[in-house]
Design a protein around this motif. Structure first.
Motif, PDB file in Angstrom:
ATOM      1  N   LEU A   1      -7.028   3.030   7.445  1.00 24.83           N
ATOM      2  CA  LEU A   1      -7.466   3.585   8.721  1.00 24.83           C
ATOM      3  C   LEU A   1      -6.585   3.134   9.881  1.00 24.83           C
ATOM      4  CD1 LEU A   1      -9.586   5.217  10.338  1.00 24.83           C
ATOM      5  CD2 LEU A   1     -10.887   3.078  10.558  1.00 24.83           C
ATOM      6  N   HIS A   2      -6.297   1.831   9.947  1.00 26.69           N
ATOM      7  CA  HIS A   2      -5.535   1.295  11.081  1.00 26.69           C
ATOM      8  C   HIS A   2      -4.119   1.857  11.136  1.00 26.69           C
ATOM      9  CE1 HIS A   2      -4.760  -1.140   7.574  1.00 26.69           C
ATOM     10  NE2 HIS A   2      -3.764  -1.767   8.174  1.00 26.69           N
ATOM     11  N   VAL A   3      -3.546   2.152   9.966  1.00 29.38           N
ATOM     12  CA  VAL A   3      -2.197   2.722   9.916  1.00 29.38           C
ATOM     13  C   VAL A   3      -2.237   4.202  10.290  1.00 29.38           C
ATOM     14  CG1 VAL A   3      -0.186   3.131   8.454  1.00 29.38           C
ATOM     15  CG2 VAL A   3      -1.563   1.069   8.122  1.00 29.38           C
ATOM     16  N   ARG A   4      -3.213   4.919   9.748  1.00 28.72           N
ATOM     17  CA  ARG A   4      -3.305   6.352  10.009  1.00 28.72           C
ATOM     18  C   ARG A   4      -3.624   6.662  11.468  1.00 28.72           C
ATOM     19  NH1 ARG A   4      -7.453   8.305   8.128  1.00 28.72           N
ATOM     20  NH2 ARG A   4      -8.475   6.594   7.007  1.00 28.72           N
ATOM     21  N   MET A   5      -4.517   5.888  12.079  1.00 26.17           N
ATOM     22  CA  MET A   5      -4.899   6.166  13.463  1.00 26.17           C
ATOM     23  C   MET A   5      -3.702   6.058  14.400  1.00 26.17           C
ATOM     24  SD  MET A   5      -7.949   7.234  13.535  1.00 26.17           S
ATOM     25  CE  MET A   5      -8.143   7.287  15.314  1.00 26.17           C
ATOM     26  N   LYS A   6      -2.826   5.129  14.150  1.00 24.09           N
ATOM     27  CA  LYS A   6      -1.625   5.002  14.978  1.00 24.09           C
ATOM     28  C   LYS A   6      -0.790   6.267  14.901  1.00 24.09           C
ATOM     29  CE  LYS A   6       2.401   2.066  15.766  1.00 24.09           C
ATOM     30  NZ  LYS A   6       3.157   0.840  15.342  1.00 24.09           N
ATOM     31  N   ARG A   7      -0.605   6.805  13.697  1.00 17.63           N
ATOM     32  CA  ARG A   7       0.191   8.020  13.520  1.00 17.63           C
ATOM     33  C   ARG A   7      -0.510   9.240  14.137  1.00 17.63           C
ATOM     34  NH1 ARG A   7       4.199   9.906   9.996  1.00 17.63           N
ATOM     35  NH2 ARG A   7       4.581  12.101  10.486  1.00 17.63           N
ATOM     36  N   HIS A   8      -1.818   9.347  13.941  1.00 19.21           N
ATOM     37  CA  HIS A   8      -2.575  10.446  14.552  1.00 19.21           C
ATOM     38  C   HIS A   8      -2.359  10.466  16.070  1.00 19.21           C
ATOM     39  CE1 HIS A   8      -4.846  12.121  11.211  1.00 19.21           C
ATOM     40  NE2 HIS A   8      -5.263  10.927  10.837  1.00 19.21           N
TER      41      HIS A   8
ATOM     42  N   THR B   1      -6.191   6.634  21.438  1.00 19.12           N
ATOM     43  CA  THR B   1      -7.526   7.216  21.475  1.00 19.12           C
ATOM     44  C   THR B   1      -7.883   7.873  20.142  1.00 19.12           C
ATOM     45  OG1 THR B   1      -6.557   9.210  22.489  1.00 19.12           O
ATOM     46  CG2 THR B   1      -7.513   7.568  23.967  1.00 19.12           C
ATOM     47  N   CYS B   2      -7.383   9.080  19.906  1.00 16.46           N
ATOM     48  CA  CYS B   2      -7.652   9.798  18.667  1.00 16.46           C
ATOM     49  C   CYS B   2      -6.593  10.884  18.511  1.00 16.46           C
ATOM     50  CB  CYS B   2      -9.056  10.399  18.660  1.00 16.46           C
ATOM     51  SG  CYS B   2      -9.311  11.670  19.932  1.00 16.46           S
ATOM     52  N   GLY B   3      -6.725  11.707  17.485  1.00 16.23           N
ATOM     53  CA  GLY B   3      -5.748  12.751  17.253  1.00 16.23           C
ATOM     54  C   GLY B   3      -6.250  14.135  17.617  1.00 16.23           C
ATOM     55  N   VAL B   4      -7.290  14.221  18.436  1.00 14.67           N
ATOM     56  CA  VAL B   4      -7.892  15.505  18.781  1.00 14.67           C
ATOM     57  C   VAL B   4      -7.496  15.912  20.198  1.00 14.67           C
ATOM     58  CG1 VAL B   4     -10.043  16.803  18.972  1.00 14.67           C
ATOM     59  CG2 VAL B   4      -9.817  15.010  17.239  1.00 14.67           C
ATOM     60  N   ILE B   5      -7.089  17.167  20.332  1.00 14.85           N
ATOM     61  CA  ILE B   5      -6.685  17.738  21.615  1.00 14.85           C
ATOM     62  C   ILE B   5      -7.540  18.979  21.874  1.00 14.85           C
ATOM     63  CG2 ILE B   5      -4.766  18.741  22.940  1.00 14.85           C
ATOM     64  CD1 ILE B   5      -2.877  17.395  20.875  1.00 14.85           C
ATOM     65  N   SER B   6      -7.970  19.164  23.107  1.00 13.31           N
ATOM     66  CA  SER B   6      -8.609  20.407  23.511  1.00 13.31           C
ATOM     67  C   SER B   6      -7.708  21.094  24.529  1.00 13.31           C
ATOM     68  CB  SER B   6      -9.986  20.145  24.126  1.00 13.31           C
ATOM     69  OG  SER B   6     -10.908  19.715  23.142  1.00 13.31           O
ATOM     70  N   PHE B   7      -7.561  22.409  24.396  1.00 10.86           N
ATOM     71  CA  PHE B   7      -6.732  23.135  25.358  1.00 10.86           C
ATOM     72  C   PHE B   7      -7.216  24.567  25.485  1.00 10.86           C
ATOM     73  CE2 PHE B   7      -4.676  23.502  21.225  1.00 10.86           C
ATOM     74  CZ  PHE B   7      -4.304  24.843  21.142  1.00 10.86           C
ATOM     75  N   GLY B   8      -6.804  25.217  26.559  1.00  7.95           N
ATOM     76  CA  GLY B   8      -7.173  26.599  26.799  1.00  7.95           C
ATOM     77  C   GLY B   8      -5.955  27.496  26.749  1.00  7.95           C
TER      78      GLY B   8
ATOM     79  N   ALA C   1     -10.260  15.684  12.255  1.00  9.05           N
ATOM     80  CA  ALA C   1      -9.976  14.266  12.047  1.00  9.05           C
ATOM     81  C   ALA C   1      -9.731  13.880  10.593  1.00  9.05           C
ATOM     82  CB  ALA C   1     -11.105  13.403  12.629  1.00  9.05           C
ATOM     83  N   ASP C   2      -8.791  14.598   9.932  1.00  8.52           N
ATOM     84  CA  ASP C   2      -8.323  14.087   8.648  1.00  8.52           C
ATOM     85  C   ASP C   2      -6.816  14.269   8.547  1.00  8.52           C
ATOM     86  OD1 ASP C   2      -7.713  16.634   7.617  1.00  8.52           O
ATOM     87  OD2 ASP C   2      -9.559  16.811   6.492  1.00  8.52           O
ATOM     88  N   ALA C   3      -6.252  14.071   7.371  1.00  2.45           N
ATOM     89  CA  ALA C   3      -4.799  14.027   7.193  1.00  2.45           C
ATOM     90  C   ALA C   3      -4.121  15.358   7.467  1.00  2.45           C
ATOM     91  CB  ALA C   3      -4.476  13.561   5.761  1.00  2.45           C
ATOM     92  N   ARG C   4      -4.845  16.459   7.290  1.00  2.00           N
ATOM     93  CA  ARG C   4      -4.263  17.792   7.498  1.00  2.00           C
ATOM     94  C   ARG C   4      -4.685  18.342   8.858  1.00  2.00           C
ATOM     95  NH1 ARG C   4      -5.609  16.742   2.502  1.00  2.00           N
ATOM     96  NH2 ARG C   4      -7.799  16.941   3.121  1.00  2.00           N
ATOM     97  N   SER C   5      -3.720  18.870   9.601  1.00  2.00           N
ATOM     98  CA  SER C   5      -4.020  19.428  10.916  1.00  2.00           C
ATOM     99  C   SER C   5      -4.881  20.673  10.784  1.00  2.00           C
ATOM    100  CB  SER C   5      -2.730  19.776  11.648  1.00  2.00           C
ATOM    101  OG  SER C   5      -1.998  18.605  11.944  1.00  2.00           O
TER     102      SER C   5
END
Length: 426
Positions: free
Chosen positions: A290-297, A339-346, A371-375
């Protein structure tokens, strides 16, 4: 020895002895054998610790719960069958018919529906407040029968950042716990208990699992809220439980263990929102990285957000990690590592343009997930939040043009190329 979050992700919750398996064992059993009925009877009376039926507790599930507890800095934890179940149990453990709680409005649509419809049908009322409400406005939402204040660390999908310390002070001023859903940042990036939160919940389905493999949830108790100061407000924890021969949870298990023990022994027993041992095992595999993946996300999401911010066909971008974001000062305080790997946009052109954009994506999939390995991406107004009215959508920070993008672990350059091609086809 004080351990870092990476060490807790890898080795927390499980300490194998000499000759014992290095990886946590999968105890895929519904029942457990005892030599005498008396020995099992002590388990039913909560006079001894152990296992007798996996609907209540299972060694594999408890091992993984112990890891998440260690990661969050709590005193007790439990796994549930889903994040939705975790939030339901977190509230229902201290609320009953006639009670009330206060919640932030900018929360996941499924949780909003749980609170505003299903719990209300059970006689539990809720008042929603916005994150930018003044202290006086929030204070006015509390009643004598109010039992909790609920919020999300980073709201899904509005991505508002909660001022945890501020809301903890408000909750404690009214003698109730602050319950925080910490799904998006995970304890790798934020530990709400360190900032005053009392109960932390998770949809482990998301980053904790990280691979879209298993639905699950978790509840962690900080062990810091003193229920005994308000016995009339929390009778389920501070008065005898007739279903367990008159046990008073705070007397038997202390403030560090009463809340989770009651949720397990009473609610899990009766409602059966039980996680599977195999699912817990798979969850643990995700936690180890988790700690490694969150950095990349976070790194990739920042790169994608910067690209979107500069594109002429994008109306607006919300990503808490962007400099100049409305909540950027809170981000620096609570999320120094990301923060996280989630973006909101219009997308300019509204609902129709957003739909066209998503249909032209090739690598990034349209999924009811995040919030998983695949976008993946989603148009919340017509999917996860479609049960909400226009007014409720506005309260949740969801507009008709909003696209929620979950940035995975692919190369950021490839994701940007996919997005650019889709935008060019609008």
């Amino acid at each position: 020895m004080k351990k870092g979050i990476g060490t807790k992700c890898v080795q927390g919750g499980y300490r194998p002895g000499n000759g014992e398996p290095r990886q946590i064992p999968i105890i895929q059993s519904t029942t457990f054998k005892y030599a005498t009925g008396e020995a099992m009877g002590k388990l039913f009376d909560l006079e001894a610790s152990g296992y007798f039926y996996s609907r209540l507790q299972n060694p594999t599930c408890d091992t993984v719960a112990a890891k998440i507890c260690e990661m969050e800095g709590g005193t007790a934890a439990m796994l549930t069958s889903s994040g939705q179940a975790a939030n339901f149990l977190a509230i229902f453990n201290i609320c009953s018919c006639g009670d009330h709680f206060v919640s932030l409005a900018s929360i996941y649509g499924g949780t909003f529906n749980l609170f505003s419809v299903t719990l209300k049908r059970m006689g539990i009322d809720v008042t929603f407040v916005t994150p930018d409400s003044s202290d006086e406005e929030i204070d006015a939402a509390f009643r004598p029968e109010t039992k909790a204040l609920f919020g999300e660390t980073i709201a899904n999908p509005a991505l508002n950042v909660l001022d945890i310390e501020r809301f903890a002070k408000i909750a404690h001023r009214h003698g109730v716990p602050l319950i925080i859903d910490n799904t998006f940042p995970t304890p790798a990036n934020c530990r709400p208990i360190e900032w005053g939160a009392d109960i932390v919940t998770h949809s482990t389905t998301k980053y904790m699992d990280g691979h879209g493999s298993c639905v699950g949830g978790a509840i962690v108790d900080s062990g810091k809220f003193d229920w005994t100061k308000y016995p009339e407000k929390f009778p389920g924890l501070c008065t005898p439980d007739a279903s367990y021969h008159g046990i008073t949870y705070t007397e038997r298990f202390g403030i560090e263990g009463a809340y989770i023990t009651k949720a397990t022994a009473q609610l899990m027993r009766d409602l059966g929102v039980t996680p599977a041992p195999m699912s817990a095992y798979i969850l643990n595999l995700g936690l180890e990285s988790l700690h490694v993946r969150m950095k990349r996300h976070c790194e990739s999401a920042y790169a994608v957000a910067k690209f979107l911010e500069s594109h002429e066909k994008i109306a607006w971008v919300t990503y808490p990690g962007l400099e100049g974001a409305d909540d950027y000062e809170l981000v620096k305080k609570y999320f120094p590592n990301g923060t996280c790997g989630v973006i909101s946009f219009g997308v300019k052109g509204g609902r129709e343009a957003a739909a066209t954009f998503m249909s032209k994506l090739e690598m990034i999939a349209i999924e009811t997930h995040v919030a998983d390995a695949r976008s993946c991406c989603l148009h919340p107004a017509t999917t996860t939040h479609r049960q909400l009215s226009d007014e409720e959508l506005v309260a949740c920070g969801v507009g008709p043009d909003l696209v929620r993008l979950s940035v995975g672990l692919e190369d950021a350059a490839d994701l940007i190329s996919d997005i650019e091609n889709a935008l060019n086809n609008i």
